[in-house]
Scaffold this motif. Structure first.
Motif, mmCIF file in Angstrom:
data_model
loop_
_atom_site.group_PDB
_atom_site.id
_atom_site.type_symbol
_atom_site.label_atom_id
_atom_site.label_comp_id
_atom_site.label_asym_id
_atom_site.label_seq_id
_atom_site.Cartn_x
_atom_site.Cartn_y
_atom_site.Cartn_z
ATOM 1 N N ASP A 158 4.186 -3.689 -6.820
ATOM 2 C CA ASP A 158 5.435 -3.382 -7.298
ATOM 3 C C ASP A 158 6.561 -4.273 -6.512
ATOM 4 O O ASP A 158 6.404 -4.138 -5.182
ATOM 5 C CB ASP A 158 5.931 -1.871 -7.151
ATOM 6 C CG ASP A 158 5.287 -1.013 -8.390
ATOM 7 O OD1 ASP A 158 4.868 -1.648 -9.639
ATOM 8 O OD2 ASP A 158 5.078 0.014 -8.396
ATOM 9 N N VAL B 175 3.632 1.774 -6.749
ATOM 10 C CA VAL B 175 2.121 1.395 -6.681
ATOM 11 C C VAL B 175 2.029 0.014 -6.231
ATOM 12 O O VAL B 175 2.920 -0.573 -6.226
ATOM 13 C CB VAL B 175 1.191 1.435 -7.990
ATOM 14 C CG1 VAL B 175 1.349 2.743 -8.660
ATOM 15 C CG2 VAL B 175 2.139 0.626 -9.188
ATOM 16 N N SER C 101 0.895 -1.276 -0.008
ATOM 17 C CA SER C 101 -0.115 0.112 0.013
ATOM 18 C C SER C 101 1.048 1.307 -0.082
ATOM 19 O O SER C 101 1.851 1.388 0.351
ATOM 20 C CB SER C 101 -0.980 0.096 1.174
ATOM 21 O OG SER C 101 -0.104 0.111 2.517
ATOM 22 N N SER D 298 5.251 4.146 2.159
ATOM 23 C CA SER D 298 4.807 2.956 1.395
ATOM 24 C C SER D 298 5.013 1.627 2.279
ATOM 25 O O SER D 298 6.298 1.762 3.056
ATOM 26 C CB SER D 298 5.525 2.963 0.130
ATOM 27 O OG SER D 298 5.132 3.878 -0.653
#
Length: 314
Positions: free
Chosen positions: A245, A242, A217, A223
């Motif tokens: 990845d 995103v 997320s 992140s």
């Protein structure tokens, strides 16, 4: 729970013996056998090749009536090309004198459910086979085609958007019984308790290392990068990242007292072709209580209590 060697998931049992004498012996002893379905005729009878003997499972004997979706034709049609378990009801001869085995998958499922009703308790670790993947979870065969649900939030501590991120259809996995509604014969499974506590997973990593991870997320404040299904860390936000990845990350710190892992993203990596194999920290037995949080964790411990009446939430 007694070791379940009789009621294995379909696809995990050795193929049925091909000789007529061995089929007679299986009939005499009430053994459960398995073989792939060759075709389904217009009357929805399933046809199975047992060496030189033809096997047939009629529509009423193809699936136990209490199995979810058993009344739908697709429940029978979808068996073609797949292994099914069965018991031999009788051995007969057709109009040409060739042997025909009358089979029942329902009888095998009834035997398996009777075993589960008597022996299965929350916390029991079972060998399962993944039969379907959905956005809300996975459906598992826990024995003889009896299906249990594995909700997506119980697959791992690290949150995922689809069960296919973690599992593959047809895969053999281990899972524990989360709850068993005996009245409605509904079984809910959990996987995350088998994939290790925070400390067990963190012990695989050392500050100063650079390792691979997956973005789960992306928030304004950072992140979340998954290092293992039950371990994630926080890295600074980068605009190009995103969820999903693959990245390489530098481990800046690991702090058990706060259950925090601080990371720095180095670069993006090519995606994986399929989910990585699961690493189990618990592989058998019965779990009573599982505590994910490390000793000395400053907040309320994250744990699961397995019992017939109480289930903790992680």
């Amino acid at each position: 729970m007694p070791e379940n060697k009789l009621f294995l998931p379909e696809g995990l049992r050795p193929a049925a013996p091909p000789t007529l004498s061995s089929l007679r012996e299986a009939l005499e002893h009430g053994e459960i056998l398995e073989a792939p379905v060759q075709r389904c005729d217009t009357g929805h009878t399933l046809h199975i090749s047992l060496g030189g003997t033809r096997g047939q499972i009629s529509r009423p004997e193809a699936i136990a009536p209490w199995v979810n979706g058993s009344g739908r034709d697709i429940a029978v049609l979808s068996r073609v090309g797949k292994p099914v378990c069965f018991k031999i009801q009788s051995l007969q001869a057709d109009e040409k004198g060739a042997p025909v085995a009358v089979l029942s998958r329902k009888a095998a499922q009834e035997d398996a459910m009777s075993f589960f009703l008597e022996n299965l308790e929350p916390g029991a670790v079972l060998t399962c086979r993944v039969v379907r993947l959905e956005s809300y979870g996975a459906f598992l065969d826990i024995g003889c085609g009896i299906i249990a649900i594995l909700p997506i939030e119980l697959i791992s501590i690290s949150r995922i958007q689809h069960s296919g991120v973690r599992l593959r259809e047809g895969e053999k996995i281990l899972a524990a019984v989360r709850s068993f509604d005996r009245k409605n014969r509904r079984i809910t499974m959990t996987l995350r308790e088998l994939l290790g506590t925070w400390m067990e997973n963190a012990s695989q990593f050392t500050p100063g290392e650079t390792v691979q991870g997956t973005v789960r997320s992306v928030k304004e404040y950072g992140s979340f990068i998954e290092l293992a299904p039950n371990l994630s860390g926080l890295a600074d936000t980068r605009e190009e990242l995103v969820p999903g990845d693959r990245v390489s990350v530098y481990i800046k710190s690991i702090r058990p007292e706060r259950m925090k892992t601080k990371l720095q993203v180095i670069e993006k990596l090519p995606p994986l072709a399929e989910p990585e194999p699961l690493r189990y920290w618990i592989t058998d037995g019965q779990i009573d209580r599982w505590t994910y949080s490390p000793p000395g964790y400053e907040k309320e411990p994250v744990e699961t209590v397995f019992s017939s009446s109480v289930s903790g939430e992680c």
